[in-house]
Design an enzyme around this catalytic site. Structure first.
Site: not given
Ligand code: ADP
Length: 398
Positions: A7, A94, A183, A212, A242, A284, A331, A334-335, A385
């Site tokens: 990538n 990619r 995406h 993000n 954004r 986040m 991110g 999932e979290n 990905e």
């Molecule tokens: P990208 O789009 O750059 O691949 P990711 O999929 O890693 O990014 O997502 C990044 C986002 O996920 C950030 O806003 C980060 O704050 C959020 N994030 C990561 N871990 C957590 C968590 N435990 N709780 C809430 N948000 C999270």
């Protein structure tokens, strides 16, 4: 078969090597700040059984040197990845924008390179470095097949009524102005994982990628029928920096009333809006923390963020004519139990209801967070990905 996934960004190259027999990652790494004195090479050896992380700072002049470094890492005897370059049978790249030309993954030849170059007008920040990655990978791994996996390809099944803008026809006909979506590799990956998990290809599905950047897709029987991003990644959901959907009249107003130039408006929309615009913070985790402390702006930002997701869930349930499953990924997806809960709250009338105890539990891998008796399965699926690019590459070179 061993494959390299690349990538390439404007000043970075991410790479992973897969052994496709069992989807095993042998090494994953990142070279950053290419062109600076303090370029950084980071990689992790994932097959060595020990936690093997390496970080080196040294000047790397350009993408070609970066790829030569990657080759050096792969060939280093100590790393036990490959003994000779010929073991890398293919390199999967990619590529952000495939326009209308690329509906599928493509084996790269001169014509494909030319088309990726032409599509740079639609993705000026991404396609040129992606192409550069292809050119140098071809030089460094000349024996390997080079394959392009496009972020837009999954969305190419959208019908015209979903991708056309109601503006004069000539803008579509002459300049290709339409929604393409982004995406796609992530939406495709979680779509396939959902089909495997629920043991059905015939699903009405909403996939929600919250990283993000954030986007959603409406998927019928494995094919995308609508998505929230448009010509550019500015449309749809609220994201880190954004703001997503906005009345286009706001931009005209900003230009006229405050005398802002196009590039100033571009900066506001791409870098200063979204969570950042509403709270000053784009991550986040930080926004959630502020909300916990009772910050009113953070609460409003989360309300706007999750309200937008809910609005699209309703609209996608309508265009799909029903719903079997919703998938949260990336991110935030999932979290953050809070974001998932707030986005689905009040949708019981659609058969959507989250079980709070399942939602709050942290776990790896695919999991179901909906209440058992409810019609719509709500899943959390970690996206991957790079693995999807490797799988696409593997299937086309086989
Ligand atoms: P990208 O789009 O750059 O691949 P990711 O999929 O890693 O990014 O997502 C990044 C986002 O996920 C950030 O806003 C980060 O704050 C959020 N994030 C990561 N871990 C957590 C968590 N435990 N709780 C809430 N948000 C999270």
């Amino acid at each position: 078969m061993k494959l390299l996934v690349i990538n390439a960004g404007s000043s970075s190259v991410k790479f992973q090597v897969f052994e496709m027999i069992n989807d095993l990652v042998l090494v994953s790494g990142l070279i950053e700040k290419i062109g600076e004195e303090t370029s950084e090479i980071k990689f992790e050896l994932e097959n060595s059984g020990k936690n093997n992380s390496v970080r080196v700072v040294e000047p790397i002049k350009n993408h070609k040197e970066a790829l030569q470094k990657v080759a050096g890492i792969l060939l280093d005897k100590e790393n036990q990845i490959i003994e000779k370059k010929e073991e890398i049978k293919a390199v999967g790249h990619r590529v952000v924008h495939g326009g209308e030309k690329f509906k599928e993954t493509a084996i790269i030849n001169d014509e494909v390179k030319e088309m990726i170059n032409e599509l740079s007008s639609l993705a000026p920040l991404h396609n040129p470095p992606n192409l550069q990655g292809i050119v140098v990978a071809t030089e460094v791994f000349p024996q390997a097949k080079q394959v392009a996996v496009f972020d837009t390809a999954f969305h190419q099944t959208m019908p015209a009524k979903a991708y056309r803008y109601a503006i004069p026809n000539k803008f579509y006909e002459e300049f290709g102005i339409r929604a393409y979506g982004m995406h796609g590799t992530s939406h495709r990956y979680v779509t396939k994982e959902t089909a495997k998990f629920l043991k059905s290809d015939k699903l009405k599905l909403i996939t929600i990628h919250l990283g993000n950047g954030c986007s959603m897709a409406a998927v019928r029987d494995g094919k995308c029928v609508d998505t929230t991003m448009g010509l550019t990644p500015l449309a749809g959901l609220v994201m880190g920096t954004r703001g997503g959907d906005i009345d286009p009249g706001v931009l005209i107003h900003l230009g006229k009333k405050y005398n802002l130039s196009v590039s100033e408006i571009d900066k506001i929309l791409n870098k200063e809006s979204g969570l950042k615009g509403l709270t000053g913070l784009n991550d986040m985790r930080d926004v959630l923390e502020l909300k916990e402390k009772g910050d009113v702006k953070a609460k409003l930002a989360l309300d706007v963020y999750t309200y937008r997701i809910k609005k699209y869930i309703g609209s996608y349930a309508a265009i799909l004519g029903g719903l079997d499953a919703i998938v949260f990924t990336a991110g935030v997806g999932e979290n953050s139990a809070y974001v998932r809960e707030a986005s689905c709250e009040g949708l019981e009338f659609l058969g959507i209801s989250i079980d709070p105890s399942k939602n709050d539990k942290r776990a790896k891998g695919i999991r179901v967070i909906s209440e058992d008796e409810n019609r719509v399965k709500i899943l959390v699926i970690p996206t991957n990905e790079e693995l999807e690019i490797a799988r696409q590459t593997f299937s086309i070179v086989q």
